[in-house]
Structures are given as C-alpha cells and as structure tokens.
Design a protein around this motif. Structure first.
Motif, mmCIF file in Angstrom:
data_model
loop_
_atom_site.group_PDB
_atom_site.id
_atom_site.type_symbol
_atom_site.label_atom_id
_atom_site.label_comp_id
_atom_site.label_asym_id
_atom_site.label_seq_id
_atom_site.Cartn_x
_atom_site.Cartn_y
_atom_site.Cartn_z
ATOM 1 N N SER A 175 8.374 -6.157 4.013
ATOM 2 C CA SER A 175 8.845 -6.738 5.266
ATOM 3 C C SER A 175 9.942 -5.873 5.884
ATOM 4 O O SER A 175 9.972 -5.665 7.095
ATOM 5 N N GLY A 176 10.846 -5.384 5.052
ATOM 6 C CA GLY A 176 11.920 -4.516 5.542
ATOM 7 C C GLY A 176 11.376 -3.221 6.125
ATOM 8 O O GLY A 176 11.858 -2.762 7.183
ATOM 9 N N LYS A 177 10.391 -2.639 5.504
ATOM 10 C CA LYS A 177 9.784 -1.414 6.015
ATOM 11 C C LYS A 177 9.103 -1.660 7.349
ATOM 12 O O LYS A 177 9.175 -0.837 8.254
ATOM 13 N N CYS A 178 8.435 -2.787 7.472
ATOM 14 C CA CYS A 178 7.759 -3.130 8.733
ATOM 15 C C CYS A 178 8.775 -3.305 9.859
ATOM 16 O O CYS A 178 8.561 -2.838 10.978
ATOM 17 N N LEU A 179 9.876 -3.976 9.557
ATOM 18 C CA LEU A 179 10.905 -4.184 10.575
ATOM 19 C C LEU A 179 11.504 -2.874 11.064
ATOM 20 O O LEU A 179 11.760 -2.702 12.247
ATOM 21 N N LYS A 180 11.708 -1.925 10.134
ATOM 22 C CA LYS A 180 12.232 -0.608 10.513
ATOM 23 C C LYS A 180 11.282 0.104 11.466
ATOM 24 O O LYS A 180 11.708 0.720 12.445
ATOM 25 N N LEU A 181 9.978 0.011 11.165
ATOM 26 C CA LEU A 181 8.988 0.644 12.036
ATOM 27 C C LEU A 181 8.959 0.004 13.414
ATOM 28 O O LEU A 181 8.850 0.693 14.432
ATOM 29 N N VAL A 182 9.070 -1.306 13.467
ATOM 30 C CA VAL A 182 9.067 -2.017 14.740
ATOM 31 C C VAL A 182 10.300 -1.651 15.562
ATOM 32 O O VAL A 182 10.224 -1.453 16.777
ATOM 33 N N GLU A 183 11.442 -1.536 14.894
ATOM 34 C CA GLU A 183 12.676 -1.181 15.589
ATOM 35 C C GLU A 183 12.590 0.210 16.201
ATOM 36 O O GLU A 183 13.142 0.461 17.269
ATOM 37 N N LYS A 184 11.921 1.131 15.525
ATOM 38 C CA LYS A 184 11.772 2.496 16.058
ATOM 39 C C LYS A 184 10.905 2.466 17.296
ATOM 40 O O LYS A 184 11.057 3.135 18.235
#
Length: 84
Positions: free
Chosen positions: A75-84
């Motif tokens: 979930s944390g990795k997905c959020l980082k990608l979305v933020e980028k």
C-alpha cells in the motif's frame, strides 16, 4: 499473502518448499484471491487444500488485521507512485 502462506507451509512441513511448484503456486494464488474477497465482508477467512504440494494437506486461517499488516508495504509503495 502468497509469501506468507508459502512460509507457513514450509514451517509446518519440515522445510518442504512449495514455491518451486507452478501448480502449487497457482492453486495457492486462486485460494488467496478467494480469501481476499471473503475478508472484505468478514473478519477472518480460511484456506483449505487437500494437496497443496507433495500430497500434503494445508489449512490456515487469516484475519483481516493480519491481511492488512501483510499488505501495508504494498500500500505504501502504491501511494508513493500515485503521489509522483
């Protein structure tokens, strides 16, 4: 979730490694998908397979809390990608 159950199977069955078997992984993947759907409406789900690997019966229960804990990194990795 798959990694969790492969490790659990290995731990319970004297280090037998089911991760080398494509059939065992496919059956486990299908069962994990069913469990994820079940956890969306209940607090726990079980997995039961007559012969996961090498003729060995496998049964386990997972709670929604453990499922959430297992997926926190993803979930944390997905959020980082979305933020980028």
């Amino acid at each position: 979730m798959m990694k969790h159950f492969v490790q659990e199977f290995r731990k319970r069955n004297k280090e037998k490694d089911s991760s080398g078997s494509a059939m065992a992984l496919r059956r486990l993947s299908t069962a994990c998908e069913r469990m994820k759907r079940s956890l969306s409406s209940s607090t726990q789900a079980n997995i039961e397979m007559d012969s996961l690997y090498d003729g060995i019966y496998f049964y386990s229960i997972i709670t929604r809390a453990l499922f959430e804990e297992l997926k926190v990194d993803l979930s944390g990795k997905c959020l980082k990608l979305v933020e980028k």
